[in-house]
Motif scaffolding. Structure first.
Motif, mmCIF file in Angstrom:
data_model
loop_
_atom_site.group_PDB
_atom_site.id
_atom_site.type_symbol
_atom_site.label_atom_id
_atom_site.label_comp_id
_atom_site.label_asym_id
_atom_site.label_seq_id
_atom_site.Cartn_x
_atom_site.Cartn_y
_atom_site.Cartn_z
ATOM 1 N N GLY A 11 0.840 -1.189 0.000
ATOM 2 C CA GLY A 11 0.000 0.000 0.000
ATOM 3 C C GLY A 11 0.872 1.235 0.000
ATOM 4 O O GLY A 11 0.431 2.342 -0.267
ATOM 5 N N GLU A 12 2.138 1.017 0.348
ATOM 6 C CA GLU A 12 3.098 2.123 0.391
ATOM 7 C C GLU A 12 3.517 2.479 -1.038
ATOM 8 O O GLU A 12 3.744 1.610 -1.863
ATOM 9 C CB GLU A 12 4.325 1.652 1.182
ATOM 10 N N ARG A 13 3.622 3.760 -1.295
ATOM 11 C CA ARG A 13 4.066 4.161 -2.625
ATOM 12 C C ARG A 13 4.716 5.526 -2.556
ATOM 13 O O ARG A 13 4.454 6.312 -1.655
ATOM 14 C CB ARG A 13 2.890 4.221 -3.592
ATOM 15 N N SER A 14 5.557 5.814 -3.530
ATOM 16 C CA SER A 14 6.015 7.189 -3.711
ATOM 17 C C SER A 14 5.074 7.831 -4.720
ATOM 18 O O SER A 14 4.339 7.134 -5.416
ATOM 19 C CB SER A 14 7.442 7.213 -4.254
ATOM 20 N N SER A 15 5.131 9.153 -4.806
ATOM 21 C CA SER A 15 4.248 9.780 -5.796
ATOM 22 C C SER A 15 4.776 9.563 -7.202
ATOM 23 O O SER A 15 4.063 9.761 -8.184
ATOM 24 C CB SER A 15 4.094 11.264 -5.504
ATOM 25 N N SER A 16 6.026 9.133 -7.331
ATOM 26 C CA SER A 16 6.545 8.761 -8.649
ATOM 27 C C SER A 16 5.697 7.643 -9.247
ATOM 28 O O SER A 16 5.321 7.681 -10.412
ATOM 29 C CB SER A 16 7.992 8.265 -8.537
ATOM 30 N N GLY A 17 5.406 6.648 -8.427
ATOM 31 C CA GLY A 17 4.588 5.531 -8.891
ATOM 32 C C GLY A 17 3.224 5.993 -9.327
ATOM 33 O O GLY A 17 2.667 5.524 -10.317
ATOM 34 N N LYS A 18 2.684 6.939 -8.593
ATOM 35 C CA LYS A 18 1.348 7.458 -8.911
ATOM 36 C C LYS A 18 1.351 8.170 -10.270
ATOM 37 O O LYS A 18 0.376 8.132 -11.005
ATOM 38 C CB LYS A 18 0.942 8.416 -7.788
ATOM 39 N N LEU A 19 2.487 8.814 -10.600
ATOM 40 C CA LEU A 19 2.564 9.554 -11.861
ATOM 41 C C LEU A 19 2.446 8.671 -13.092
ATOM 42 O O LEU A 19 2.198 9.156 -14.195
ATOM 43 C CB LEU A 19 3.887 10.337 -11.935
ATOM 44 N N PHE A 20 2.622 7.356 -12.907
ATOM 45 C CA PHE A 20 2.494 6.425 -14.041
ATOM 46 C C PHE A 20 1.161 6.583 -14.762
ATOM 47 O O PHE A 20 1.024 6.207 -15.917
ATOM 48 C CB PHE A 20 2.601 4.971 -13.548
ATOM 49 N N GLY A 21 0.170 7.118 -14.057
ATOM 50 C CA GLY A 21 -1.166 7.228 -14.635
ATOM 51 C C GLY A 21 -1.288 8.254 -15.739
ATOM 52 O O GLY A 21 -2.263 8.271 -16.477
ATOM 53 N N ALA A 22 -0.312 9.157 -15.848
ATOM 54 C CA ALA A 22 -0.391 10.200 -16.875
ATOM 55 C C ALA A 22 0.764 10.037 -17.848
ATOM 56 O O ALA A 22 1.861 9.638 -17.458
ATOM 57 C CB ALA A 22 -0.343 11.581 -16.243
ATOM 58 N N SER A 23 0.525 10.377 -19.100
ATOM 59 C CA SER A 23 1.596 10.321 -20.098
ATOM 60 C C SER A 23 2.767 11.188 -19.633
ATOM 61 O O SER A 23 2.574 12.327 -19.228
ATOM 62 C CB SER A 23 1.067 10.828 -21.439
ATOM 63 N N GLY A 24 3.952 10.630 -19.661
ATOM 64 C CA GLY A 24 5.138 11.352 -19.199
ATOM 65 C C GLY A 24 5.534 10.998 -17.782
ATOM 66 O O GLY A 24 6.656 11.267 -17.351
ATOM 67 N N GLY A 25 4.606 10.384 -17.064
ATOM 68 C CA GLY A 25 4.841 10.083 -15.649
ATOM 69 C C GLY A 25 5.902 9.030 -15.420
ATOM 70 O O GLY A 25 6.705 9.120 -14.486
ATOM 71 N N VAL A 26 5.896 8.003 -16.270
ATOM 72 C CA VAL A 26 6.890 6.946 -16.135
ATOM 73 C C VAL A 26 8.274 7.551 -16.348
ATOM 74 O O VAL A 26 9.233 7.274 -15.608
ATOM 75 C CB VAL A 26 6.651 5.817 -17.156
ATOM 76 N N MET A 27 8.348 8.427 -17.343
ATOM 77 C CA MET A 27 9.609 9.087 -17.655
ATOM 78 C C MET A 27 10.086 9.933 -16.487
ATOM 79 O O MET A 27 11.236 9.852 -16.060
ATOM 80 C CB MET A 27 9.391 9.960 -18.901
ATOM 81 N N GLU A 28 9.168 10.727 -15.958
ATOM 82 C CA GLU A 28 9.517 11.615 -14.854
ATOM 83 C C GLU A 28 10.033 10.792 -13.666
ATOM 84 O O GLU A 28 11.067 11.106 -13.075
ATOM 85 C CB GLU A 28 8.283 12.428 -14.469
#
Lengths: 171, 573
Positions: free
Chosen positions: B407-424
């Motif tokens: 259940g633990e996550r960084s907000s980096s993982g959350k960014l995967f939901g938007a285009s560019g997020g994986v890259m960021e």
């Protein structure tokens, strides 16, 4: 039609023996605007548009197969099953319509158990509907491998077909 | 600027602008079934017709450029009558089974017939009962409900450059279908589901199977674990009256528990895990002369697209499984041990913004020692249906956290939901891996937003790394062609099949316009802005997972469980 001649062969239904590859080599440019002439030439050569030939045309023109198939099914002139030994063309022009060609067509469909554009399971007959074959004086008219049958009544259809069945049997 | 008159009111508009755009801006609702934002009008459905003074016929406003002095009536009796007739004609051969339709309550045709006051079947068209196309594991086609608006055909061809479907036949025999009228499963469909998203009726829906999920929940021998993807928490609220762009993670966790799931995990955890594995793989390729640019592999529709259209480029794909699969794998292999459970007893359900995830989960290469990573995949829309079925009010739950460790996550993982997020996310961690220091500016503005192709050059410890984030497969095709033609200044590319990324995925709530997609995206950026943990490598439980089980990124165990292989795929009509 500059590049291919579809006028006579298409109606008589006797395919010229060439392969899809031969046809495609005549259209080496890969231009999309050649799509319909290519499909016509393929059908002219092989008698129908097989899956393989549609896919080959799609590859040749770098078009999705769905697009090529979509275009091909839009036009009545293209068929997707091989021609039968005897290709039946039913005229549905105005004069033939007035003289009852609809009933003739129904009768053919019922006896042969196929729809227009299809070929019987025994590959003996294929059925095509055409607009007018220019023999209005003989209405309603059907043409079987180029032989015209004039003034066809629905109850005569079975008899006509039997003539060809016998002919096939006797080689 | 031109001045025109609409329904007696003076309205300002740019000359040449399409009238429909002006009407929408002015808050005048004219229905349409074929119009698509940002795409050329086709004028196919004729529902948006209006009266223009001086023009004898009705004109379709979607394809009518405005010019100075025009006088327009949008709701004259003649225009309204024409619209009503069009709807009645569409209904002439449309099935009357709204009550049983997946799109009941969310159907444009249904809404319009109600708005226009259609109260009886005035025309009766030829009756036909085409077969459902159930061949695809992710998408169902019901040709009987198709009104031939062409939206799916256009999105598949113009946005995705896939063209798995097209119009076939002519006149009353017109149908939308794959080549040869074949099933979607043998076509070149990549399961992205964008066609479902744009379909105005129930002609395209997702393959929906809940029974095995409920069976598992009711089976006392099964431990049912659910994971929700990063893009789900910012869209599920829309289906329960929350404002678009609300992050509903807390109430979503609570709702999932009430549904009977034993454990609720967040796929963003394994997105963090993906960042570490994929980031390490990238650095490894740069150091050891591996194939570059490296392509991301989190999006199954994109992966499918490469296997079908660019099999010669497969070597560019990262070998990482997607976060969905990774979480399934570590849940069954590591967490099960910690919990003293047999892995066979775990039933993993994932909630995804995506239809292609259904396809991915059942791939044979996702099976390991007879165990699948993920047992069932449902979309955001399906989850909403299940929640309603169980009579739960998502919006009014008391928010709770997801379960640890996943259940633990960084907000980096959350960014995967938007285009560019994986890259960021990957750039943040790659920078740390190379330099041992965090980026001064973790926010990577150049790869944010809704543009189809976004590029940036980033300094990672003295090495200039070229990165790009691409969404929409037609855009992907463009960049892949550039690379094939010899472009060499990019090292790492994130590809997402759906325009804007998973927030606009084929499994997301439908009827999201441009602004809604933007709001969903912003919700993810807001989560990142205020997050206590912003770097994947700072995820405490992730460190634990590596310490106790995986060792280090790209370890043998990682390779066994978290990486995969690809192969040429072919349409088999």
């Amino acid at each position: 039609m500059s590049t291919t001649d579809v006028s006579t062969n298409d109606i008589v239904g006797a395919p010229v023996a060439t392969t899809v590859e031969d046809v495609l080599s005549r259209f080496s440019g890969g231009n999309r605007e050649d799509l319909i002439p290519i499909l016509q030439a393929v059908q002219n050569s092989t008698g129908h548009l097989s899956r393989e030939s549609v896919l080959a045309v799609a590859r040749h023109l770098n078009l999705p197969p769905s697009k090529v198939y979509g275009v091909a099914t839009f036009y009545n002139q293209f068929r997707f099953q091989p021609l039968g030994k005897y290709h039946i063309q039913v005229c549905r022009g105005t004069a033939c319509h007035v003289k009852g060609s609809a009933a003739v067509l129904e009768s053919l469909k019922r006896i042969l158990k196929v729809e227009e554009g299809q070929t019987t399971k025994d590959k003996l007959f294929s059925l095509e509907v055409v607009a007018c074959i220019g023999a209005c004086g003989l209405a309603p008219v059907i043409s079987i491998n180029g032989e015209f049958h004039a003034g066809v009544a629905p109850d005569r259809v079975a008899g006509i077909l039997n003539v060809y069945r016998r002919r096939a049997k006797n080689g | 600027m031109s001045t025109i008159e609409v329904n007696g009111r003076t309205v300002q508009a740019d000359a040449g602008e399409m009238l429909l755009t002006v009407l929408r801006r002015e808050g005048i609702y004219v229905p349409t079934l074929c119009h698509m934002e940002d795409m050329l009008p086709t004028g196919a459905c004729r529902l948006c017709v209006v009266e223009v003074e001086g023009i004898p016929g009705l004109v379709p406003s979607c394809a009518f450029p405005v010019s100075e002095g025009q006088k327009i009536q949008t709701h004259s009796p003649r225009a309204v009558r024409a619209r009503k007739t069009i709807i009645e004609l569409l209904l002439a051969n449309h099935p009357d089974d709204c009550l049983y339709c997946a799109r009941n309550g969310e159907c444009d045709l249904q809404d319009m017939s109600s708005e226009l006051g259609v109260r009886q079947r005035r025309y009766s068209g030829a009756h036909w009962e085409p077969k459902l196309d159930l061949s695809s594991v992710s998408i169902v086609r019901d040709p009987a409900k198709c009104i031939l608006c062409g939206r799916c055909v256009r999105v598949c061809e113009e946005v995705q450059s896939v063209a798995a479907i097209d119009f076939t036949g002519r006149g009353t025999d017109s149908r939308v279908a794959p080549a040869f009228g074949a099933g979607l499963n043998v076509s070149n469909c990549v399961d992205c589901g964008q066609c479902i998203r744009v379909c105005p009726t129930g002609a395209l829906t997702e393959q929906s199977r809940f029974k095995n999920i409920f069976d598992a929940i009711h089976n006392p021998d099964k431990v049912v674990v659910v994971q929700h993807a990063p893009a789900v928490s910012v869209t599920i609220g829309e289906q329960f009256g929350l404002k678009t762009g609300t992050d509903a993670a807390g109430v979503l966790n609570a709702t999932l528990r009430r549904l009977g799931f034993d454990y609720v995990f967040d796929t963003s955890f394994s997105a963090d895990l993906t960042v570490l594995e994929e980031g390490s793989e990238l650095l490894d390729r740069i150091k050891n002369g591996g194939t570059l640019p490296m392509f991301t592999s989190c999006c199954p529709a994109w992966v499918d697209f490469v296997e079908l259209e660019y099999p010669d480029m497969i070597g560019h794909l990262s070998s990482c499984k997607s976060p969905q699969q990774m979480l399934g794998a570590v849940t069954k292999r590591w967490w099960s041990k910690k919990m003293g459970l047999e892995p066979e007893k775990i039933f993993m359900v994932s909630i995804m913004p995506c239809t292609a995830k259904k396809f991915e989960a059942q791939l044979p290469e996702m099976m390991h020692e007879g165990l699948v990573d993920v047992d069932a995949v449902i979309t955001t829309r399906e989850l909403a249906r299940i929640i309603r079925l169980r009579g739960l009010d998502l919006a009014n739950m008391t928010p709770v956290e997801a379960d640890n460790p996943f259940g633990e996550r960084s907000s980096s993982g959350k960014l995967f939901g938007a285009s560019g997020g994986v890259m960021e996310a990957a750039v943040r961690t790659a920078h740390f891996m190379v330099t041992g220091k965090e980026l001064k500016m973790p926010r990577l503005q150049a790869v944010r937003g809704l543009d189809g192709i976004k590029e940036a050059k980033i300094d990672v410890g003295g090495i200039e790394v070229g990165v790009a984030a691409v969404s929409g497969l037609a855009n992907a095709r463009k960049l892949v062609e550039d690379i094939k033609a010899g472009r060499k200044d990019i090292h790492f590319i994130e590809f997402m099949a759906c325009p804007g990324g998973c927030i606009n995925g084929g499994g997301q709530p439908i009827r999201a316009d441009h602004d809604a997609v933007k709001a969903r995206m912003q919700a993810l950026y807001n989560i990142d802005k205020d997050a206590p943990v912003r770097y994947a490598h700072d995820n405490e439980y992730l460190k634990k997972l590596y310490d106790e089980f995986l060792g280090e990124p790209l370890s043998e165990r990682s390779h066994e469980l978290l990486h995969t292989t690809y192969g040429r795929r072919q349409a088999e009509y």
